[in-house]
Enzyme design. Structure first.
Site, short mmCIF file in Angstrom:
data_model
loop_
_atom_site.label_atom_id
_atom_site.label_comp_id
_atom_site.label_asym_id
_atom_site.label_seq_id
_atom_site.Cartn_x
_atom_site.Cartn_y
_atom_site.Cartn_z
CD GLN A 68 -4.18 2.12 5.79
OE1 GLN A 68 -4.71 3.20 6.35
NE2 GLN A 68 -4.89 1.15 5.67
CD GLU A 69 1.96 -0.83 4.02
OE1 GLU A 69 1.85 -1.77 4.52
OE2 GLU A 69 1.80 -0.66 2.96
CB SER A 70 3.41 -0.90 10.58
OG SER A 70 3.99 0.19 10.93
#
Length: 182
Positions: free
Chosen positions: A34-36
């Site tokens: 989700q983050e990167s």
């Protein structure tokens, strides 16, 4: 359980840090996706950087000297999640909300997910992805018994401004599993 970022070294950092800080590595895979999207040089418009999208102040707080160094970035991100889990009584939902919006925002709203659409969607997506990859029998129609988690699963009827297709789990030729976006 055979999941991969597509980079064996990054996978090793996730597993190593997760074991050190007693966190399920699959949660970190779901969070990092989700983050990167597993991109080492990812940078958000707010200044979060690296695989775990650390804000510069958070990176300094957890001893990072080179924010794009994957080992330092992953270790600090997992260490921060451990800190958040301890701070919020092992509540994964609140820890994720704190990771996204900051622990101060979670406290400001009475130890609840802040009413920020981005944070609510962040928590919903990661918890959904985590359940999907940690329990192959999970079906999206299953609802958790935890009231806080149930609030997360209630999707805002307003469409997102950015389309994010649900990730697929793909088995690579060497038998490992990899999360990929459609």
């Amino acid at each position: 359980k055979g999941f991969t970022t597509g980079n064996a070294q990054h996978d090793a950092y996730i597993v190593e840090s997760s074991l050190r800080y007693r966190i399920d590595p699959l949660l970190i895979y779901a969070q990092m996706h989700q983050e990167s999207s597993f991109k080492i040089r990812a940078t958000s418009h707010k200044g979060a950087s690296g695989l775990m999208q650390l804000m510069p102040a958070t990176a300094r707080r957890f001893g990072v000297t080179s924010i794009y160094d994957p080992k330092q970035n992953v270790d600090a991100g997992v260490k921060y999640m451990r800190w958040l889990l301890d701070f919020f009584g092992q509540d994964v939902v609140l820890a994720l909300a704190g990771y996204n919006a900051g622990e101060g925002a979670v406290l400001k709203y009475g130890r609840n997910i802040p009413p920020y659409r981005e944070t609510q969607e962040y928590v919903r997506r990661i918890t959904s992805r985590y359940r999907a990859i940690s329990d192959p029998r999970y079906v999206n129609t299953v609802r958790p018994s935890n009231v806080q988690s149930a609030k997360v699963d209630q999707k805002d009827p307003t469409p997102l401004t950015i389309l994010e297709p649900e990730p697929l789990t793909v088995r690579t030729a060497d038998g490992k599993m990899m999360l990929v976006s459609q």
